[in-house]
Design an enzyme around this catalytic site. Structure first.
Site, short mmCIF file in Angstrom:
data_model
loop_
_atom_site.label_atom_id
_atom_site.label_comp_id
_atom_site.label_asym_id
_atom_site.label_seq_id
_atom_site.Cartn_x
_atom_site.Cartn_y
_atom_site.Cartn_z
N LYS A 22 0.84 -1.21 0.00
CA LYS A 22 0.00 0.00 0.00
C LYS A 22 0.87 1.26 0.00
CE LYS A 22 -1.94 -1.11 3.92
NZ LYS A 22 -1.14 -2.30 4.25
N ARG A 97 -9.72 0.72 8.57
CA ARG A 97 -9.11 -0.56 8.91
C ARG A 97 -10.06 -1.42 9.74
NH1 ARG A 97 -3.35 0.22 8.78
NH2 ARG A 97 -2.27 -1.65 9.44
N ARG A 136 12.06 -5.48 4.71
CA ARG A 136 11.77 -4.07 4.40
C ARG A 136 12.73 -3.14 5.13
NH1 ARG A 136 5.92 -1.72 5.25
NH2 ARG A 136 6.13 -2.72 7.27
N ARG A 171 11.58 -0.99 10.72
CA ARG A 171 10.53 -0.60 11.66
C ARG A 171 10.51 -1.56 12.84
NH1 ARG A 171 5.20 0.37 8.05
NH2 ARG A 171 4.29 -0.88 9.74
P1 AP5 Z 1 0.83 0.70 8.82
O1 AP5 Z 1 2.02 1.54 8.83
O2 AP5 Z 1 -0.35 1.11 8.00
O3 AP5 Z 1 1.28 -0.76 8.52
P2 AP5 Z 1 0.57 -1.92 7.68
O4 AP5 Z 1 -0.82 -1.82 7.28
O5 AP5 Z 1 0.89 -3.06 8.55
O6 AP5 Z 1 1.22 -1.82 6.31
P3 AP5 Z 1 2.73 -1.72 6.02
O7 AP5 Z 1 3.18 -0.30 6.07
O8 AP5 Z 1 3.47 -2.70 6.90
O9 AP5 Z 1 2.80 -2.32 4.57
P4 AP5 Z 1 2.43 -1.72 3.13
O10 AP5 Z 1 1.21 -2.41 2.62
O11 AP5 Z 1 2.44 -0.23 3.14
O12 AP5 Z 1 3.66 -2.30 2.33
P5 AP5 Z 1 4.96 -1.58 1.75
O13 AP5 Z 1 4.59 -0.79 0.54
O14 AP5 Z 1 5.76 -0.91 2.80
O15 AP5 Z 1 0.26 0.54 10.31
C1 AP5 Z 1 1.11 0.27 11.40
C2 AP5 Z 1 0.29 0.16 12.67
O16 AP5 Z 1 -0.40 1.42 12.92
C3 AP5 Z 1 -0.83 -0.88 12.68
O17 AP5 Z 1 -0.33 -2.15 13.01
C4 AP5 Z 1 -1.76 -0.29 13.75
O18 AP5 Z 1 -1.25 -0.55 15.04
C5 AP5 Z 1 -1.68 1.20 13.52
N1 AP5 Z 1 -2.70 1.72 12.60
C6 AP5 Z 1 -2.50 2.27 11.36
N2 AP5 Z 1 -3.65 2.67 10.82
C7 AP5 Z 1 -4.63 2.38 11.71
C8 AP5 Z 1 -6.05 2.55 11.71
N3 AP5 Z 1 -6.70 3.08 10.67
N4 AP5 Z 1 -6.74 2.13 12.80
C9 AP5 Z 1 -6.11 1.59 13.85
N5 AP5 Z 1 -4.78 1.40 13.92
C10 AP5 Z 1 -4.03 1.78 12.85
O19 AP5 Z 1 5.75 -2.89 1.23
C11 AP5 Z 1 6.27 -3.81 2.15
C12 AP5 Z 1 7.64 -4.31 1.67
O20 AP5 Z 1 7.45 -5.07 0.47
C13 AP5 Z 1 8.63 -3.18 1.27
O21 AP5 Z 1 9.93 -3.58 1.61
C14 AP5 Z 1 8.47 -3.05 -0.25
O22 AP5 Z 1 9.66 -2.60 -0.87
C15 AP5 Z 1 8.12 -4.48 -0.65
N6 AP5 Z 1 7.19 -4.55 -1.77
C16 AP5 Z 1 6.14 -3.71 -2.04
N7 AP5 Z 1 5.51 -4.13 -3.16
C17 AP5 Z 1 6.16 -5.25 -3.57
C18 AP5 Z 1 5.98 -6.14 -4.66
N8 AP5 Z 1 4.98 -5.95 -5.56
N9 AP5 Z 1 6.82 -7.19 -4.79
C19 AP5 Z 1 7.84 -7.38 -3.90
N10 AP5 Z 1 8.07 -6.57 -2.85
C20 AP5 Z 1 7.24 -5.53 -2.69
#
Ligand code: AP5
Length: 236
Positions: A22, A97, A136, A171
């Site tokens: 995302k 969420r 990551r 992180r």
């Molecule tokens: P948040 O920061 O939103 O974390 P998340 O949803 O767990 O999502 P991530 O940031 O971990 O992943 P992403 O989907 O953005 O992936 P990314 O692009 O980095 O939330 C953290 C915390 O905050 C939650 O646990 C909660 O506690 C709280 N929170 C947040 N919002 C909330 C809400 N609305 N309500 C309540 N609590 C809330 O990619 C991941 C990795 O994969 C990277 O290294 C990237 O380079 C790699 N990658 C990306 N795409 C690909 C691909 N196509 N192929 C291979 N690798 C890839």
């Protein structure tokens, strides 16, 4: 590549498990469509740096992979919507969420006449997610996201972007135990909102197993073009 800015405007929700991509896609879409990428996780990570009751409460939730309260998440995004850069739209990443958050947002966005155009659910299998997340790294200065396995920077400790050279950090919640808990919470609390958006006719599912980021981006563009909601005019 930079957008040629042919067109602007988009109100998009990016759904998906932690690590589905995302943030990666949201940053790129934000450039191409010239609307802000609003990531609640990033906002919470900033809040937890403050030595306040809220900062500590948020820090505990993130550390344990639990969700912050619906009320706080909603208030935060509504507050962010007061900024003038949201006039042409928004890309929400990590919000809503839960079902209550989705319902609150739907009502609010309609009230302010900026309803959601589309909800794209980026869908990746749990095991691929775990592999991605442990590898990551994020730039502490500019926020760029890398992956030591799938998108390795030449120096694993430094951001390769020109004029940045920031430190690449992991992180605190990117350890395997917390990721598995975040995935459990996602399946239990966040995934059900797909049905809610499906009923509203807004949901687009994007199967993204083994698809590199460029291919995912292209599919998102195709979906948005087919819906006729906006045109980014570039690859972001
Ligand atoms: P948040 O920061 O939103 O974390 P998340 O949803 O767990 O999502 P991530 O940031 O971990 O992943 P992403 O989907 O953005 O992936 P990314 O692009 O980095 O939330 C953290 C915390 O905050 C939650 O646990 C909660 O506690 C709280 N929170 C947040 N919002 C909330 C809400 N609305 N309500 C309540 N609590 C809330 O990619 C991941 C990795 O994969 C990277 O290294 C990237 O380079 C790699 N990658 C990306 N795409 C690909 C691909 N196509 N192929 C291979 N690798 C890839």
């Amino acid at each position: 590549m930079e957008s040629n800015g042919a067109n602007v405007g988009l109100r998009l929700v990016l759904l998906g498990a932690p690590g589905a991509g995302k943030g990666t896609q949201g940053k790129r879409l934000s450039k191409a469509y010239r609307v802000p990428h609003i990531a609640t996780g990033d906002i919470f990570r900033r809040i937890m740096e403050y030595d306040t009751d809220i900062g500590r409460e948020v820090g505990e939730c993130l550390e344990q992979g639990q969700l912050v309260s619906d009320e706080l998440a909603y208030k935060l995004v509504v507050g962010r919507m007061q900024e003038p850069d949201t006039e042409n739209g928004y890309i929400l990443d990590g919000f809503p969420r839960s079902l209550p958050q989705a319902e609150l947002w739907q009502e609010y966005a309609e009230d302010i006449n900026r309803p959601v155009d589309a909800v794209i659910s980026i869908e990746v299998a749990d095991e691929e997610i775990v592999t991605r997340i442990v590898a990551r790294r994020q730039c502490a200065t500019c926020g760029a996201i890398y992956n030591l396995k799938f998108d390795p920077p030449p120096d694993p400790q430094r951001c390769p972007k020109q004029d940045c050279n920031g430190e690449l950090v992991r992180r605190d919640d990117d350890n395997e135990e917390t990721i598995r808990e975040r995935l459990r919470v996602y399946h239990e609390t966040t995934e059900p909102i797909r049905a809610y958006y499906d009923e509203l006719g807004l949901l687009q599912r994007l199967p993204a197993d083994n698809l590199p980021p460029d291919a995912v981006y292209k599919k998102i563009e195709e979906l948005l073009n087919a819906l006729g909601v906006a045109s980014g005019g570039g690859t972001g």
